[in-house]
Design an enzyme around this catalytic site. Structure first.
Site, PDB file in Angstrom:
ATOM      1  N   ASP A  11       0.859  -1.178   0.000  1.00 45.49           N
ATOM      2  CA  ASP A  11       0.000   0.000   0.000  1.00 45.49           C
ATOM      3  C   ASP A  11       0.894   1.227   0.000  1.00 45.49           C
ATOM      4  O   ASP A  11       2.067   1.171   0.414  1.00 45.49           O
ATOM      5  CB  ASP A  11      -0.915   0.025   1.224  1.00 45.49           C
ATOM      6  CG  ASP A  11      -1.897   1.195   1.167  1.00 45.49           C
ATOM      7  OD1 ASP A  11      -2.708   1.226   0.223  1.00 45.49           O
ATOM      8  OD2 ASP A  11      -1.841   2.075   2.039  1.00 45.49           O
ATOM      9  N   CYS A 194     -11.334   3.030  -1.096  1.00 44.56           N
ATOM     10  CA  CYS A 194      -9.995   3.346  -0.599  1.00 44.56           C
ATOM     11  C   CYS A 194      -9.847   2.586   0.701  1.00 44.56           C
ATOM     12  O   CYS A 194     -10.744   2.625   1.557  1.00 44.56           O
ATOM     13  CB  CYS A 194      -9.826   4.848  -0.364  1.00 44.56           C
ATOM     14  SG  CYS A 194      -8.244   5.282   0.417  1.00 44.56           S
TER      15      CYS A 194
END
Length: 277
Positions: A11, A194
């Site tokens: 990430d 998200c």
């Protein structure tokens, strides 16, 4: 690490830890390695070229640590880098048998099952929204759906600065929810596109009618990974199973990373420094 072949999870910062947490619940026996590119985050407003470069550098770093399979637990990277990595980079990589998966397609495959009105809203970073990736992918599986999008550029900074549960976040949560819901009165499902956004879930639900479903991605991606490994025994057999988890960050302030990572992972995190470039 070379005697281990873990599943890599990437990430741009901390948000992927919400996905990692769900994966670990489904598949606790595997070895895992997480990297957060916090030195260069956030990715949301960067160009396709820059996001691809940063993502591919981190993926290669995970490969070099022994990872056989890497999950891009980041919607922006999945939207702007995954296709190029899968279709170009992996074909010329020294070991083309390695694989990289994202979070958008697994979500698109099931999101239509959550809505009764056939109208959904997608909340994401500016980069994810501008890419149009969700519009394209959802249309592949649920062409009858009407999909509305809303960029929420301030949500990630609020979350990564530890303000997600403070009163100051309320204004920006309500602002973006109003903007997406004014696009159609028939939206009955909101997708948090998200992996940071689940930390805002209590505030999001507080501003919404109970008739509107709010869908996070962690459990969806985890179940998709279970299915993937069942369908690809040639990959599953390469992964080691010692139940270990390792965490890395691209910033040398690992104590700062550990502090915020524990908020997302809901468990103690002790990270190391990853010299990606």
């Amino acid at each position: 690490m070379l005697n281990k072949q873990p599943i890599g999870i990437f990430d741009s910062g901390y948000g992927g830890l919400t996905v990692f947490k769900s994966i670990l619940k489904e598949l606790p026996e595997y070895d895992y390695m997480y990297i957060g590119d916090t030195a260069r985050a956030p990715y949301g407003n960067r160009s396709f070229q820059t996001i691809h470069q940063y993502t591919w550098e981190c993926v290669q770093w995970l490969f070099n640590q022994g990872c056989q399979l890497v999950i891009l637990a980041c919607n922006t990277a999945s939207a702007k880098a995954l296709r190029t990595i899968q279709q170009q980079d992996l074909k010329v990589f020294e070991d083309p048998s390695k694989r990289v998966l994202g979070v958008i397609r697994p979500t698109a495959e099931v999101i239509g099952d959550y809505t009764q009105s056939k109208e959904i809203g997608v909340l994401g970073t500016r980069g994810t929204v501008q890419s149009g990736s969700y519009l394209i992918e959802i249309d592949h599986f649920f062409s009858e759906l009407k999909v509305y999008q809303q960029a929420c550029p301030l949500w990630v900074p609020i979350i990564e600065n530890g303000e997600h549960d403070k009163p100051g976040a309320d204004y920006f949560v309500e602002k973006y929810l109003e903007q997406i819901l004014t696009q159609s009165p028939n939206i009955d499902t909101l997708l948090l596109a998200c992996t940071h956004y689940p930390l805002l879930m209590p505030k999001i639900k507080a501003f919404l009618s109970p008739d509107i479903k709010v869908v996070g991605q962690g459990d969806i991606v985890a179940k998709s990974l279970v299915d993937y490994l069942q369908r690809h025994p040639e990959m599953e057999s390469r992964l080691t199973k010692n139940g270990t988890q390792q965490f890395y960050t691209t910033t040398d302030d690992t104590a700062d990373f550990d502090h915020y990572a524990e908020i997302f992972f809901e468990a103690p995190v002790r990270s190391g420094y990853a010299a990606v470039v």
